[in-house]
Design a protein around this motif. Structure first.
Motif: not given
Length: 538
Positions: A264-265, A270-271, A384-386, A500-502
């Motif tokens: 996930l990271f 996520f990260g 975003l995390v979810l 977080l771009r995109g």
């Protein structure tokens, strides 16, 4: 002709069920701060020692932080609604025990049990939100409301506590949990669908112990260093937490059924989202103590009046989270999160104009502006995390979001508190009037509260001089903490625009590949274009 996958939209039943889920979330977040005004009453009746009083206040947050990841992984396996109901039962029973505690040890145990219940409730509510709202737009709205309820609960806790203590005994601050938990136990089975991960495998007991052994010492050590400065025991607990954290990560790589999917990271959405959440909570929680102390010890407001005025920023930003969700349908989330950090930095810049003589509104305007920016960040980050985690990992993803909030808050209190405290002590070194007793000088130099206590014991002239010097020094410390907060906000802006771009939010039934791409399943996967192409949510 290819057909576009359309996730099902939630109806009236899901939204009513969502309203039911807000009950435990609001109460769990309120319990973080509900004891602030009750401490004098508890001290008078139960007569705890200084150490016991600190544990009464802190054990809830320690246990909550330590068990979040474990509870999220457990909910993925046994069912998130089932864990929610078990947690609600435990939370209600612990509330009764706390309300009628006949000694400090009983109250500490009850607060620890409340932390266990709270740790099951918080990730369960967020994971169930992901399962109930498959449509990205609806899920974004729900997450925005969830975020507003979480932050609002922390702000409402002291106010509700003050109102109850005006009319009832101190145990009433715990008994208010009972009706809401009973309502949850009655309505959730009918309105909230069960959700669990398919074929999740055995629960990793060793990983759970290592997770608790990592988070509990880290949060404890950071809070103790913030409160009392450097000491060997908190320093050793931090070292132990880092060492156990390394063992936890190793265990997750080799376990057959790990609690945490480390892949996930590797997904930027996520990260990167967890990183900016840490920074947002760093500023939100870390600066809160300066606001409350300024209201009470600099402006001289009573605790209840200070708590009521502290609600102004929360009320001012009440519509920010839903508005952020609506904007995210048209503006890339990275830019919106960056804008939130920029707004928060502007709020901290306003706070550098607060002085010992400035009115109430300078402080409230600055706090409202930075709170608005950070609520915007947190509402989009949670979504975003979810969205970045696959549905089968929703519980752990929710728990990691909450754990990052706890860690960020503890770091914020440690760092910003240390910055402000260092400036205060430096300014007070030469500002105190001559001729004061040595113990009075030491107490006044240590904290603003100590200076207020010293001033009350002195004659009018020297007392006024001590109080004025302390208030000026505290304002200088507040300025330094605000500048540090602004610098952290600039760092958050940079991370948002790069990591977080995109980043997008896929439908709730999409499974993510390790690189962050998504697939909808066999019938509709061809409609997504080339293999590995990301699904873009409107």
């Amino acid at each position: 002709m290819s057909r576009t996958h359309q996730p099902p939209r939630a109806g009236r039943r899901e939204w009513i069920g969502f309203a039911v889920l807000m009950l435990p979330l609001l109460l769990v977040s309120m319990d973080v701060s509900v004891l602030y005004f009750a401490v004098p009453f508890i001290s008078a009746e139960l007569r705890p020692t200084g150490t016991q009083q600190l544990w009464i206040l802190d054990v809830y947050g320690f246990v909550l932080a330590g068990l979040l990841v474990t509870a999220g992984a457990l909910g993925d396996r046994i069912g998130r609604r089932r864990l929610l109901l078990l947690g609600a039962t435990a939370f209600g029973a612990a509330s009764v025990l706390a309300a009628y505690a006949d000694g400090p040890a009983t109250l500490i145990a009850a607060r620890a049990a409340l932390g266990v219940g709270g740790a099951t409730l918080m990730p369960s509510t967020l994971a169930l939100v992901r399962a109930m709202f498959a449509d990205p737009r609806q899920r974004g709205t729900a997450v925005g409301i969830w975020t507003a309820a979480l932050t609002g609960g922390v702000a409402l806790g002291p106010v509700l506590s003050g109102v109850l203590l005006e009319h009832f005994w101190w145990g009433s601050v715990f008994l208010i949990n009972i009706p809401a938990m009973l309502l949850l136990l009655l309505l959730a089975p009918a309105l909230v669908p069960e959700s669990r991960a398919p074929a999740a495998g055995r629960f990793d007991l060793v990983g759970a112990a290592l997770s608790l052994g990592t988070l509990l010492p880290l949060v404890y050590g950071l809070k103790e260093l913030t409160r009392d400065g450097w000491a060997p025991l908190p320093g050793l607990t931090l070292v132990a937490g880092v060492a156990l954290g390394a063992l936890f990560l190793w265990r997750q790589r080799v376990a057959a059924y790990p609690m945490l999917d480390l892949a996930l990271f590797r997904r930027p959405a996520f990260g990167g989202a967890l990183a900016v959440n840490v920074l947002a909570m760093f500023a939100m929680v870390g600066f809160a103590i300066f606001t409350t102390q300024h209201l009470q010890s600099v402006l001289g407001l009573s605790p209840l009046r200070a708590a009521l005025w502290s609600l102004v920023p929360s009320l001012a930003v009440g519509g920010v989270a839903p508005a952020a969700t609506a904007l995210a349908r048209r503006v890339p989330r990275a830019y919106l999160i960056g804008a939130g950090f920029a707004v928060a930095a502007g709020g901290f810049a306003v706070l550098t104009r607060v002085t010992a003589e400035s009115g109430l509104w300078v402080l409230l305007v600055g706090a409202s502006v930075y709170a608005a920016g950070l609520v915007l960040v947190m509402s989009l980050v949670t979504e975003l995390v979810l969205g970045a985690a696959p549905p089968r990992r929703a519980g752990v993803a929710s728990a990691l979001a909450e754990s990052s909030s706890e860690l960020g808050g503890a770091l914020g209190m440690a760092v910003l508190g240390s910055v402000g405290g260092a400036v205060y002590r430096r300014e007070m070194t030469d500002a105190l009037p001559a001729g004061l007793p040595g113990d009075a000088v030491a107490a006044a130099r240590e904290t603003l509260g100590g200076a207020v206590a010293v001033a009350q014991q002195l004659p009018a002239g020297p007392g006024a001089a001590v109080l004025h010097a302390a208030r000026v020094a505290f304002a200088d410390g507040l300025h330094a903490a605000a500048l540090a907060g602004a610098a952290v906000m600039v760092l958050g802006l940079a991370i948002a625009l790069t990591a977080l771009r995109g980043a997008t939010v896929p439908p709730a039934d999409a499974e993510c590949a390790p690189d962050g791409s998504t697939a909808q399943g066999a019938p509709d996967s061809a409609a997504q274009g080339a293999p590995g192409a990301p699904v873009t949510a409107a």
